[in-house]
Write a protein that holds these residues in place. Structure first.
Motif, PDB file in Angstrom:
ATOM      1  N   ASN A  78      24.987  11.518 -39.064  1.00  0.00           N
ATOM      2  CA  ASN A  78      24.995  11.370 -40.523  1.00  0.00           C
ATOM      3  C   ASN A  78      25.880  10.214 -40.973  1.00  0.00           C
ATOM      4  N   ALA A  79      26.949   9.949 -40.232  1.00  0.00           N
ATOM      5  CA  ALA A  79      27.766   8.775 -40.529  1.00  0.00           C
ATOM      6  C   ALA A  79      26.947   7.502 -40.330  1.00  0.00           C
ATOM      7  N   ALA A  80      26.080   7.502 -39.322  1.00  0.00           N
ATOM      8  CA  ALA A  80      25.207   6.345 -39.094  1.00  0.00           C
ATOM      9  C   ALA A  80      24.232   6.149 -40.248  1.00  0.00           C
ATOM     10  N   THR A  81      23.776   7.235 -40.864  1.00  0.00           N
ATOM     11  CA  THR A  81      22.892   7.139 -42.028  1.00  0.00           C
ATOM     12  C   THR A  81      23.598   6.425 -43.181  1.00  0.00           C
ATOM     13  N   VAL A  82      24.854   6.747 -43.382  1.00  0.00           N
ATOM     14  CA  VAL A  82      25.636   6.115 -44.454  1.00  0.00           C
ATOM     15  C   VAL A  82      25.697   4.602 -44.254  1.00  0.00           C
ATOM     16  N   LEU A  83      25.799   4.167 -42.993  1.00  0.00           N
ATOM     17  CA  LEU A  83      26.020   2.759 -42.691  1.00  0.00           C
ATOM     18  C   LEU A  83      24.728   1.979 -42.433  1.00  0.00           C
ATOM     19  N   ALA A  84      23.574   2.663 -42.411  1.00  0.00           N
ATOM     20  CA  ALA A  84      22.308   1.988 -42.080  1.00  0.00           C
ATOM     21  C   ALA A  84      22.012   0.863 -43.079  1.00  0.00           C
ATOM     22  N   PRO A  85      21.830  -0.392 -42.616  1.00  0.00           N
ATOM     23  CA  PRO A  85      21.664  -1.518 -43.537  1.00  0.00           C
ATOM     24  C   PRO A  85      20.238  -1.750 -44.015  1.00  0.00           C
ATOM     25  N   ASN A  86      19.242  -1.154 -43.349  1.00  0.00           N
ATOM     26  CA  ASN A  86      17.848  -1.396 -43.732  1.00  0.00           C
ATOM     27  C   ASN A  86      17.000  -0.169 -43.428  1.00  0.00           C
ATOM     28  N   TYR A  87      15.716  -0.235 -43.834  1.00  0.00           N
ATOM     29  CA  TYR A  87      14.822   0.914 -43.704  1.00  0.00           C
ATOM     30  C   TYR A  87      14.641   1.340 -42.241  1.00  0.00           C
ATOM     31  N   GLY A  88      14.450   0.382 -41.350  1.00  0.00           N
ATOM     32  CA  GLY A  88      14.223   0.711 -39.947  1.00  0.00           C
ATOM     33  C   GLY A  88      15.380   1.472 -39.326  1.00  0.00           C
ATOM     34  N   LEU A  89      16.598   0.982 -39.550  1.00  0.00           N
ATOM     35  CA  LEU A  89      17.773   1.654 -38.999  1.00  0.00           C
ATOM     36  C   LEU A  89      18.059   2.968 -39.714  1.00  0.00           C
ATOM     37  N   LEU A  90      17.674   3.040 -40.987  1.00  0.00           N
ATOM     38  CA  LEU A  90      17.819   4.308 -41.712  1.00  0.00           C
ATOM     39  C   LEU A  90      16.951   5.386 -41.068  1.00  0.00           C
ATOM     40  N   VAL A  91      15.703   5.050 -40.790  1.00  0.00           N
ATOM     41  CA  VAL A  91      14.803   5.994 -40.134  1.00  0.00           C
ATOM     42  C   VAL A  91      15.353   6.402 -38.769  1.00  0.00           C
ATOM     43  N   ALA A  92      15.863   5.420 -38.014  1.00  0.00           N
ATOM     44  CA  ALA A  92      16.416   5.710 -36.683  1.00  0.00           C
ATOM     45  C   ALA A  92      17.629   6.631 -36.786  1.00  0.00           C
ATOM     46  N   SER A  93      18.483   6.399 -37.779  1.00  0.00           N
ATOM     47  CA  SER A  93      19.681   7.232 -37.925  1.00  0.00           C
ATOM     48  C   SER A  93      19.323   8.670 -38.286  1.00  0.00           C
ATOM     49  N   ARG A  94      18.273   8.848 -39.080  1.00  0.00           N
ATOM     50  CA  ARG A  94      17.847  10.198 -39.433  1.00  0.00           C
ATOM     51  C   ARG A  94      17.284  10.928 -38.211  1.00  0.00           C
ATOM     52  N   PHE A  95      16.596  10.203 -37.348  1.00  0.00           N
ATOM     53  CA  PHE A  95      16.094  10.795 -36.110  1.00  0.00           C
ATOM     54  C   PHE A  95      17.265  11.287 -35.253  1.00  0.00           C
ATOM     55  N   VAL A  96      18.289  10.454 -35.115  1.00  0.00           N
ATOM     56  CA  VAL A  96      19.463  10.820 -34.310  1.00  0.00           C
ATOM     57  C   VAL A  96      20.187  12.012 -34.920  1.00  0.00           C
ATOM     58  N   ALA A  97      20.330  12.017 -36.254  1.00  0.00           N
ATOM     59  CA  ALA A  97      21.020  13.119 -36.924  1.00  0.00           C
ATOM     60  C   ALA A  97      20.286  14.442 -36.726  1.00  0.00           C
ATOM     61  N   GLY A  98      18.969  14.382 -36.544  1.00  0.00           N
ATOM     62  CA  GLY A  98      18.190  15.601 -36.375  1.00  0.00           C
ATOM     63  C   GLY A  98      18.211  16.176 -34.971  1.00  0.00           C
ATOM     64  N   LEU A  99      18.607  15.390 -33.986  1.00  0.00           N
ATOM     65  CA  LEU A  99      18.544  15.846 -32.592  1.00  0.00           C
ATOM     66  C   LEU A  99      19.300  17.153 -32.336  1.00  0.00           C
ATOM     67  N   PRO A 100      20.526  17.355 -32.842  1.00  0.00           N
ATOM     68  CA  PRO A 100      21.251  18.603 -32.535  1.00  0.00           C
ATOM     69  C   PRO A 100      20.842  19.804 -33.364  1.00  0.00           C
ATOM     70  N   HIS A 101      20.046  19.603 -34.395  1.00  0.00           N
ATOM     71  CA  HIS A 101      19.736  20.639 -35.380  1.00  0.00           C
ATOM     72  C   HIS A 101      19.181  21.914 -34.742  1.00  0.00           C
ATOM     73  N   GLY A 102      18.063  21.790 -34.050  1.00  0.00           N
ATOM     74  CA  GLY A 102      17.389  22.970 -33.519  1.00  0.00           C
ATOM     75  C   GLY A 102      18.205  23.698 -32.478  1.00  0.00           C
ATOM     76  N   ALA A 103      18.849  22.940 -31.576  1.00  0.00           N
ATOM     77  CA  ALA A 103      19.656  23.575 -30.536  1.00  0.00           C
ATOM     78  C   ALA A 103      20.841  24.309 -31.158  1.00  0.00           C
ATOM     79  N   TYR A 104      21.432  23.732 -32.208  1.00  0.00           N
ATOM     80  CA  TYR A 104      22.561  24.407 -32.860  1.00  0.00           C
ATOM     81  C   TYR A 104      22.127  25.754 -33.428  1.00  0.00           C
ATOM     82  N   PHE A 105      21.068  25.752 -34.213  1.00  0.00           N
ATOM     83  CA  PHE A 105      20.610  27.006 -34.811  1.00  0.00           C
ATOM     84  C   PHE A 105      20.152  27.992 -33.738  1.00  0.00           C
TER      85      PHE A 105
END
Length: 378
Positions: A78-105
């Motif tokens: 989520n920190a990477a989402t804050v710093l994402a400078p463009n659309y492509g990196l924003l999408v990539a940061s959201r993908f990374v932020a989602g990786l731990p979600h399912g395993a955590y729950f």
């Protein structure tokens, strides 16, 4: 338990806040709103990939250690989402932020079920999921308001702070538990079960319609219902209140009888989506149905979670994690199909109409997965 729920609060905030800020995100990175919807899909795709991958690879990791590590990764994403400078990196940061979600729950659900024991498993799972529900009452509206006032990136700063607080809470309050670890081979064994796959398909198809509506709820409320933009966070809060109520109801129904609870809640979701097609044209009925959709969505969760844990047998970690992968695959699928029908010129109520068909299809798929002894067990 409350430390686990705090993690759910952070996850729920980041998952849903982007939907309420899509117009701002789209304008900021220079894309259309349907294209900006891919930000939502990217997060969901991260959950879909991360849930089975992490649950399998980390099968031998102690559950407390795994929970802390997952929340560290979530905070950094989520920190990477804050710093994402463009659309492509924003999408990539959201993908990374989602990786731990399912395993955590998934791991949190196992811990809760272990502590609660037979007869109260679904209610324990629902308690952990309360963090996700409360996020939609407090976290998402607060982050949405912050994002509208100070820019959408500020919403994800808030999420990163919640993530850091969760890391500290888990380290301080969650004890080491005697939950046996498994192995990669045992966890992967769940994927051989047709009933596991059909239950997952029920979640993906049945939930898809809700996310087709919710992804574009901001514009639906302002352009169709005539709601002032300033009241959109109120609608998001109502959705969260509905989820809180739905969790409570769904957990109790599932502890009484899992299989009938799945049929009842998914069918109710289809009815609510059908009513929303007409209700969306009036601000009062639209707000009422937003609450109803939140309740219907959350009520399905505990029953499907416990159902997956039952049919997966020894592969508990993977099964519990796959539930959230399926939930977020529905998120990605719903966001995509909602964007398709809107882009086709069918209007912002079309996603709800498509959602009715999807929910009924989910009921049909679940019916295929049932065997005679399932009714006896339930």
């Amino acid at each position: 338990m409350w430390a686990l729920a705090l993690g759910g609060f952070g996850i729920g905030t980041t998952e849903f806040v982007a939907m309420g800020l899509l117009p701002e995100i789209a304008a900021s990175v220079g894309v259309s709103e349907p294209t900006a919807g891919h930000v939502v899909s990217a997060y969901a795709a991260g959950v879909v990939v991360g849930a089975p991958l992490i649950a399998t690879i980390a099968a031998r990791v102690p559950r407390r250690t795994l929970l802390v590590a997952l929340m560290v990764a979530f905070t950094l994403g989520n920190a990477a989402t804050v710093l994402a400078p463009n659309y492509g990196l924003l999408v990539a940061s959201r993908f990374v932020a989602g990786l731990p979600h399912g395993a955590y729950f998934g791991v949190a659900a196992l811990v809760a079920a272990h502590l609660a024991g037979p007869g109260r498993r679904a209610q324990a799972v629902a308690l952990v999921m309360t963090g996700l529900s409360v996020a939609n009452v407090v976290g998402v509206p607060a982050a949405s308001w912050l994002g509208m006032a100070l820019g959408w990136r500020s919403a994800f700063v808030l999420v990163a702070v919640i993530g850091a607080a969760t890391v500290a809470a888990l380290a301080a309050w969650v004890p080491s538990l005697s939950i046996p670890t498994t192995s990669v081979r045992i966890e992967l064994g769940a994927l051989k079960s047709a009933r596991v796959w059909l239950t997952l398909a029920t979640a993906v198809i049945g939930f898809g319609g809700v996310f087709a509506v919710y992804t574009y709820i901001s514009t639906t409320l302002t352009d169709v219902a005539g709601v002032p933009k300033s009241l959109v966070p109120v609608a998001l809060m109502l959705f969260g209140l509905g989820m809180v109520a739905g969790n409570m109801v769904g957990g109790r129904l599932a502890d009484r009888a899992v299989v009938p609870a799945v049929f009842a809640t998914v069918t109710a979701l289809a009815v609510l989506l059908a009513v929303f097609v007409a209700a969306a044209h009036n601000p009062y009925t639209a707000f009422l149905l937003v609450f109803g959709l939140g309740m219907g969505c959350a009520a399905v969760g505990p029953a499907l979670q416990v159902r997956l844990m039952d049919v997966a047998e020894d592969a508990q970690t993977l099964a519990a994690s796959l539930h959230h992968a399926a939930f977020n695959l529905a998120n990605a699928f719903g966001a995509w199909i909602g964007g398709v029908v809107i882009a086709a010129g069918l209007g912002y109520t079309a996603p709800a109409a498509v959602g009715v068909v999807l929910a009924l299809a989910g009921v049909a798929v679940f019916a295929v997965s049932i065997r005679g002894r399932d009714w006896i067990r339930s």
